[in-house]
Design an enzyme around this catalytic site. Structure first.
Site, short mmCIF file in Angstrom:
data_model
loop_
_atom_site.label_atom_id
_atom_site.label_comp_id
_atom_site.label_asym_id
_atom_site.label_seq_id
_atom_site.Cartn_x
_atom_site.Cartn_y
_atom_site.Cartn_z
N ASP A 30 1.00 -1.19 0.04
CA ASP A 30 0.03 0.01 -0.04
C ASP A 30 0.81 1.18 -0.01
O ASP A 30 2.06 1.28 0.66
CB ASP A 30 -0.71 -0.18 1.12
CG ASP A 30 -2.08 0.84 1.16
OD1 ASP A 30 -3.29 0.13 1.08
OD2 ASP A 30 -1.93 1.98 0.69
N THR A 123 -14.06 -5.05 -7.37
CA THR A 123 -15.44 -5.15 -8.02
C THR A 123 -15.42 -4.36 -9.48
O THR A 123 -15.19 -3.07 -9.13
CB THR A 123 -16.54 -4.98 -7.24
OG1 THR A 123 -16.64 -5.83 -6.07
CG2 THR A 123 -17.88 -5.13 -8.03
N CYS A 278 -21.41 -1.51 -1.02
CA CYS A 278 -21.18 -2.63 -2.07
C CYS A 278 -22.79 -2.32 -2.77
O CYS A 278 -22.89 -1.98 -4.08
CB CYS A 278 -21.13 -4.02 -1.64
SG CYS A 278 -19.57 -3.95 -0.85
C1 UGA Z 1 -22.47 -7.45 0.58
C2 UGA Z 1 -22.68 -8.97 -0.11
O1 UGA Z 1 -23.43 -9.79 0.90
C3 UGA Z 1 -21.44 -9.92 0.01
O2 UGA Z 1 -21.66 -11.19 -0.70
C4 UGA Z 1 -20.46 -9.08 -1.13
O3 UGA Z 1 -19.24 -9.79 -1.20
C5 UGA Z 1 -20.16 -7.52 -0.69
O4 UGA Z 1 -21.53 -6.97 -0.53
C6 UGA Z 1 -19.34 -6.72 -1.63
O5 UGA Z 1 -19.66 -6.70 -2.69
O6 UGA Z 1 -18.17 -6.78 -1.25
P1 UGA Z 1 -22.15 -6.25 2.68
O7 UGA Z 1 -22.60 -5.01 2.10
O8 UGA Z 1 -21.04 -6.41 3.85
O9 UGA Z 1 -21.98 -7.56 1.90
O10 UGA Z 1 -23.22 -6.70 3.69
P2 UGA Z 1 -24.62 -7.53 3.65
O11 UGA Z 1 -24.61 -8.25 4.97
O12 UGA Z 1 -25.12 -8.30 2.61
O13 UGA Z 1 -25.71 -6.43 3.66
C7 UGA Z 1 -25.97 -5.45 2.54
C8 UGA Z 1 -27.18 -4.49 2.88
O14 UGA Z 1 -28.17 -5.00 3.09
C9 UGA Z 1 -26.97 -3.73 4.46
O15 UGA Z 1 -27.63 -2.57 4.56
C10 UGA Z 1 -27.69 -4.58 5.28
O16 UGA Z 1 -28.35 -4.05 6.63
C11 UGA Z 1 -28.84 -4.85 4.34
N1 UGA Z 1 -29.90 -5.86 4.66
C12 UGA Z 1 -29.30 -7.19 4.68
C13 UGA Z 1 -31.13 -5.87 4.78
O17 UGA Z 1 -31.74 -4.50 4.78
N2 UGA Z 1 -31.89 -6.67 5.36
C14 UGA Z 1 -31.56 -8.00 5.17
O18 UGA Z 1 -32.42 -8.86 5.59
C15 UGA Z 1 -30.06 -8.35 5.13
#
Ligand code: UGA
Length: 452
Positions: A30, A123, A278
């Site tokens: 980095d 990505t 993401c």
């Molecule tokens: C997401 C994907 O789940 C990963 O598989 C992916 O690798 C990652 O993006 C990425 O592109 O790097 P992340 O953003 O950390 O991961 O979180 P998630 O747990 O999937 O949640 C994403 C959003 O959806 C959050 O705002 C979460 O609160 C929301 N969410 C999730 C809901 O509103 N309801 C749910 O039931 C689940």
């Protein structure tokens, strides 16, 4: 294998630490000296469960070396993984850092005799690896494909669970530009991870990443649309509706008498909408990529539109339930975009705070980990107070809005709302609380997709 990684953000550092943990020799490169210093001391510069202890372990064993010297990192490794940021600027991702990294690696490869594989892990929209990264590598190295290799290997790491996601992948996608690249690159994973390796071309690998995130976000917006219809009709509990939809054996199969509840059903839940670094960015990037190529992506556009509407609907409900929100004091419980992270990027909570401020509401905010980042994000936003103790945030308020389902928040006893608030009313935007229990304690309950 010896592996170098460019970029020590969430993806780069988690990848580096986990690969070192699995027995590879890793260089994390980095440009920011303070980040390299922190990693070298075994202290993770990011908040991520398990990362600190694993980092300390691999540093102690000399399996991971952090450095600002990219030349040495590339020269002493067989594979270089590009894991730099792709910020969303305008209506698409900016490839500035990807191009810069590809150029730097290419220039180093000019002086390297051995075969070397470059991997794009950031990505990026389809066609980036073969039409942007490849020409830069060729031009900067003065070499042809075959002298070096190129693959696209997307990550599927959830913040807060990134280490476990890396160590226990569902699938490993290798988008290889040619056979030789694939044969060398697969050695990173082949004997170390128990998951199917899917061999595709780089464009397909790039699309797999976008399609995965888009589907999960679509489930969330779909659930929120059902919730909105239920709210307008009244007397329907959208949480029960979506839980029951998820029990269809095509989502939740029964194997040897046991119900197998896939994680995907978690996304079938009404709530405040999605955020983070993401989903919003990836879906908007895929929309603009699609539009540029002449296809109008109607579903993806609606997924974003429903998500943006969610904050407006929360505001409308508040105005109605509190008979106006100007000069009212409201507690915001949860600032991070989801539980178990201090990340506030694209957090629905931060968006709601901005809207409430605009409407003249006084805000008292609490989060167990994200207060400092939220303060920075909301710098200059007067009349927003931050607390590290939820009791102080609740004190004297007219309503509390549950925006992040941290256990610290969902386990607050209803008696505490009664004790500290001026008028105990909770708006459950995560559908994490028991409405019958709230009623029992004399707490007014409003929930997304729930109107009595
Ligand atoms: C997401 C994907 O789940 C990963 O598989 C992916 O690798 C990652 O993006 C990425 O592109 O790097 P992340 O953003 O950390 O991961 O979180 P998630 O747990 O999937 O949640 C994403 C959003 O959806 C959050 O705002 C979460 O609160 C929301 N969410 C999730 C809901 O509103 N309801 C749910 O039931 C689940």
């Amino acid at each position: 294998m010896n592996i170098s990684i460019i970029g020590t953000g969430y993806v780069g550092l988690v990848t580096g630490v986990c690969l070192a943990y699995k027995g590879h020799k890793v260089f994390c490169a980095d440009k920011q000296q303070h980040i390299i210093d922190s990693i070298s001391r075994g202290v993770s510069p990011i908040y991520e469960q398990q990362l600190d202890s694993m980092l300390a372990h691999v540093i102690k064993n000399n399996d991971l070396k952090a450095t600002t010297d990219l030349n040495q990192a590339v020269m002493e490794s067989e594979i270089t993984i590009i894991a730099v940021g792709t910020p969303y600027i305008g209506d698409q991702i900016a490839l500035t850092y990807i191009k810069e990294a590809a150029h730097e690696v290419g220039a180093i490869l000019k002086n390297k005799k051995d075969y070397h594989v470059v991997c794009v892990k950031s990505t990026v929209v389809p066609t980036t690896t073969d039409t942007i990264v490849l020409p830069i590598l060729k031009q900067a190295s003065g070499k042809e494909l075959g002298d070096f290799g190129l693959v696209m290997n997307p990550e599927f790491l959830k913040e807060g669970e990134a280490v476990q996601d890396f160590l226990n992948p569902d699938r490993i996608i290798i988008g290889a530009i040619d056979e030789k690249s694939y044969e060398v690159f697969k050695n990173i994973y082949q004997y170390h991870f128990d998951a199917p390796i899917i061999k595709v071309n780089p464009r397909t690998a790039e699309m797999i990443k976008y399609a995965s995130n888009s589907l999960l976000a679509t489930l969330i917006s779909f659930s929120n649309e059902i919730a909105a219809i239920s709210e307008e009709a009244g007397g329907i509990d959208a949480l029960k509706v979506m839980e029951s939809v998820g029990l269809d054996k095509r989502f939740t199969p029964k194997v040897r008498g046991q119900l197998i509840k896939p994680d995907a059903t978690k996304y079938l839940k009404p709530g405040r909408g999605f955020g983070g670094s993401c989903f919003p960015k990836d879906i908007k990037s895929l929309i603009s990529f699609s539009v540029q190529r002449g296809y109008d992506p109607k579903i993806l556009k609606s997924v974003i539109a429903v998500n943006e509407l969610q904050i407006k609907r929360i505001l409308c409900t508040l105005k109605k339930e509190l008979s106006g929100i100007q000069d009212k004091t409201i507690a915001i419980l949860g600032l991070a975009f989801k539980a178990n992270t201090d990340d506030v990027r694209e957090s629905q909570s931060i968006k709601l705070i901005r809207e409430l401020k605009e409407a003249g509401t006084k805000l008292k905010c609490y989060d167990p980990a994200a207060v400092e980042k939220a303060k920075t994000e909301l710098l200059g936003c007067d009349g927003v107070e931050f607390f590290n103790d939820y009791r102080e945030a609740l004190e004297g308020t007219d309503a509390a809005i549950l925006m992040t389902d941290w256990e610290f928040i969902t386990s607050i006893p209803f008696s505490e709302y009664v004790k500290f608030m001026k008028a105990p009313a909770v708006f459950d935007c995560c559908r994490a609380l028991d409405h019958a229990k709230a009623k029992f304690y004399g707490v007014k309950y409003i929930g997304i997709g729930f109107r009595e």
